[in-house]
Motif scaffolding. Sequence first.
Motif, PDB file in Angstrom:
ATOM      1  N   ASN A 246      10.390  -3.155 -12.201  1.00  0.00           N
ATOM      2  CA  ASN A 246      10.669  -2.779 -13.590  1.00  0.00           C
ATOM      3  C   ASN A 246       9.396  -2.230 -14.225  1.00  0.00           C
ATOM      4  O   ASN A 246       8.379  -2.927 -14.264  1.00  0.00           O
ATOM      5  N   VAL A 247       9.437  -0.996 -14.731  1.00  0.00           N
ATOM      6  CA  VAL A 247       8.270  -0.428 -15.403  1.00  0.00           C
ATOM      7  C   VAL A 247       8.374  -0.564 -16.919  1.00  0.00           C
ATOM      8  O   VAL A 247       7.504  -0.112 -17.647  1.00  0.00           O
ATOM      9  N   SER A 248       9.446  -1.193 -17.384  1.00  0.00           N
ATOM     10  CA  SER A 248       9.597  -1.549 -18.788  1.00  0.00           C
ATOM     11  C   SER A 248      10.465  -2.812 -18.850  1.00  0.00           C
ATOM     12  O   SER A 248      10.960  -3.278 -17.827  1.00  0.00           O
TER      13      SER A 248
ATOM     14  N   VAL B 281      -0.210   1.812 -10.943  1.00  0.00           N
ATOM     15  CA  VAL B 281       0.293   2.586  -9.804  1.00  0.00           C
ATOM     16  C   VAL B 281       1.805   2.767  -9.928  1.00  0.00           C
ATOM     17  O   VAL B 281       2.334   3.866  -9.741  1.00  0.00           O
ATOM     18  N   ALA B 282       2.517   1.685 -10.246  1.00  0.00           N
ATOM     19  CA  ALA B 282       3.976   1.766 -10.418  1.00  0.00           C
ATOM     20  C   ALA B 282       4.335   2.751 -11.525  1.00  0.00           C
ATOM     21  O   ALA B 282       5.272   3.542 -11.386  1.00  0.00           O
ATOM     22  N   LYS B 283       3.566   2.738 -12.603  1.00  0.00           N
ATOM     23  CA  LYS B 283       3.838   3.658 -13.712  1.00  0.00           C
ATOM     24  C   LYS B 283       3.492   5.097 -13.340  1.00  0.00           C
ATOM     25  O   LYS B 283       4.107   6.035 -13.855  1.00  0.00           O
ATOM     26  N   GLU B 284       2.539   5.282 -12.438  1.00  0.00           N
ATOM     27  CA  GLU B 284       2.244   6.634 -11.940  1.00  0.00           C
ATOM     28  C   GLU B 284       3.396   7.121 -11.055  1.00  0.00           C
ATOM     29  O   GLU B 284       3.804   8.279 -11.132  1.00  0.00           O
TER      30      GLU B 284
ATOM     31  N   VAL C 213       0.864  -1.178   0.000  1.00  0.00           N
ATOM     32  CA  VAL C 213       0.000   0.000   0.000  1.00  0.00           C
ATOM     33  C   VAL C 213       0.900   1.229   0.000  1.00  0.00           C
ATOM     34  O   VAL C 213       1.696   1.424   0.922  1.00  0.00           O
ATOM     35  N   THR C 214       0.771   2.049  -1.054  1.00  0.00           N
ATOM     36  CA  THR C 214       1.599   3.244  -1.186  1.00  0.00           C
ATOM     37  C   THR C 214       0.719   4.488  -1.154  1.00  0.00           C
ATOM     38  O   THR C 214      -0.506   4.391  -1.251  1.00  0.00           O
ATOM     39  N   SER C 215       1.344   5.629  -1.082  1.00  0.00           N
ATOM     40  CA  SER C 215       0.595   6.882  -1.107  1.00  0.00           C
ATOM     41  C   SER C 215      -0.005   7.158  -2.483  1.00  0.00           C
ATOM     42  O   SER C 215      -0.816   8.060  -2.636  1.00  0.00           O
ATOM     43  N   LYS C 216       0.340   6.366  -3.484  1.00  0.00           N
ATOM     44  CA  LYS C 216      -0.214   6.498  -4.835  1.00  0.00           C
ATOM     45  C   LYS C 216      -1.211   5.391  -5.170  1.00  0.00           C
ATOM     46  O   LYS C 216      -1.825   5.419  -6.229  1.00  0.00           O
ATOM     47  N   GLY C 217      -1.346   4.400  -4.295  1.00  0.00           N
ATOM     48  CA  GLY C 217      -2.247   3.279  -4.565  1.00  0.00           C
ATOM     49  C   GLY C 217      -1.624   1.965  -4.131  1.00  0.00           C
ATOM     50  O   GLY C 217      -0.540   1.932  -3.558  1.00  0.00           O
ATOM     51  N   THR C 218      -2.324   0.885  -4.422  1.00  0.00           N
ATOM     52  CA  THR C 218      -1.903  -0.447  -3.976  1.00  0.00           C
ATOM     53  C   THR C 218      -1.338  -1.266  -5.126  1.00  0.00           C
ATOM     54  O   THR C 218      -1.874  -1.251  -6.235  1.00  0.00           O
ATOM     55  N   ILE C 219      -0.261  -1.979  -4.824  1.00  0.00           N
ATOM     56  CA  ILE C 219       0.389  -2.878  -5.780  1.00  0.00           C
ATOM     57  C   ILE C 219       0.396  -4.271  -5.165  1.00  0.00           C
ATOM     58  O   ILE C 219       0.862  -4.443  -4.039  1.00  0.00           O
TER      59      ILE C 219
ATOM     60  N   GLY D  47      10.732   4.979 -17.817  1.00  0.00           N
ATOM     61  CA  GLY D  47      11.170   4.018 -18.817  1.00  0.00           C
ATOM     62  C   GLY D  47      12.103   2.963 -18.264  1.00  0.00           C
ATOM     63  O   GLY D  47      12.655   2.158 -19.007  1.00  0.00           O
ATOM     64  N   PHE D  48      12.273   2.932 -16.939  1.00  0.00           N
ATOM     65  CA  PHE D  48      13.218   1.995 -16.340  1.00  0.00           C
ATOM     66  C   PHE D  48      12.623   1.301 -15.119  1.00  0.00           C
ATOM     67  O   PHE D  48      12.148   0.174 -15.208  1.00  0.00           O
ATOM     68  N   MET D  49      12.610   1.968 -13.950  1.00  0.00           N
ATOM     69  CA  MET D  49      12.159   1.302 -12.731  1.00  0.00           C
ATOM     70  C   MET D  49      11.858   2.292 -11.609  1.00  0.00           C
ATOM     71  O   MET D  49      12.205   3.466 -11.693  1.00  0.00           O
ATOM     72  N   ILE D  50      11.215   1.758 -10.549  1.00  0.00           N
ATOM     73  CA  ILE D  50      11.027   2.479  -9.293  1.00  0.00           C
ATOM     74  C   ILE D  50      11.711   1.659  -8.203  1.00  0.00           C
ATOM     75  O   ILE D  50      11.562   0.445  -8.141  1.00  0.00           O
ATOM     76  N   GLN D  51      12.486   2.327  -7.356  1.00  0.00           N
ATOM     77  CA  GLN D  51      13.264   1.627  -6.327  1.00  0.00           C
ATOM     78  C   GLN D  51      12.865   2.111  -4.942  1.00  0.00           C
ATOM     79  O   GLN D  51      12.696   3.301  -4.713  1.00  0.00           O
ATOM     80  N   GLY D  52      12.723   1.172  -4.027  1.00  0.00           N
ATOM     81  CA  GLY D  52      12.359   1.523  -2.660  1.00  0.00           C
ATOM     82  C   GLY D  52      12.862   0.502  -1.667  1.00  0.00           C
ATOM     83  O   GLY D  52      13.612  -0.414  -2.002  1.00  0.00           O
ATOM     84  N   GLY D  53      12.424   0.701  -0.416  1.00  0.00           N
ATOM     85  CA  GLY D  53      12.703  -0.275   0.610  1.00  0.00           C
ATOM     86  C   GLY D  53      13.919  -0.049   1.469  1.00  0.00           C
ATOM     87  O   GLY D  53      14.276  -0.924   2.252  1.00  0.00           O
ATOM     88  N   GLY D  54      14.568   1.101   1.364  1.00  0.00           N
ATOM     89  CA  GLY D  54      15.768   1.288   2.168  1.00  0.00           C
ATOM     90  C   GLY D  54      15.863   2.612   2.899  1.00  0.00           C
ATOM     91  O   GLY D  54      16.723   2.776   3.763  1.00  0.00           O
TER      92      GLY D  54
END
Length: 186
Positions: free
Chosen positions: A125-127, A154-157, A29-35, A71-78
């Motif tokens: 990975n968003v692509s 959501v990831a693409k947003e 659950v993110t501030s932009k939606g759920t994945i 065009g690449f990715m979203i990174q989190g968790g640290g």
Amino acid sequence: MKRILFAVLMSGALMLGTARAANPVVEMVTSKGTIKIELYPKKAPITVKNFLQYVKDGFYDGTIFHRVIPGFMIQGGGFKPGMKKKKTRDPIKLEVNVGLSNTTGTIAMARTPNPNSATAQFFINVSDNSDSLDPNAMSAGYAVFGKVIEGLKVAKEIVSVPRGNFNGYQDVPKTYVIIRKVRLKK
């Protein structure tokens, strides 16, 4: 009658076996939606076990997506807001060449140039990044351990938010994208 009873019992046993064999799913659950992400413990057991331990510990709750590249990715968790790095457990062994590839919607572990350095950080990975992030002559690759089954939009947003530099870090969202919680759903 015995044959019918046997067939009913066997079909029930087969359904139970199938239910037990289902892959775990986590809800982020993110501030932009759920994945929702399906994990692949049979293909990447070390990586999935590591990720699920962080989930169980509530480690990801309140962290941010700290690096987003269109065009690449979203990174989190640290990191927490303010780019405050969280203390992690010891690194895990890199699991690649297991039949999983860094295609659109997959989740993989982030790491340093040392192949066996992944701890808690992950990326989605968003692509299709298989050409650059799968093992090749120049790189040991990045360990894929699951795939988004709901919420790729959501990831693409998230990847499209305005970003900039912050204290030496690049591609940091200018407005925090918070991972509110990550929970095992099944």
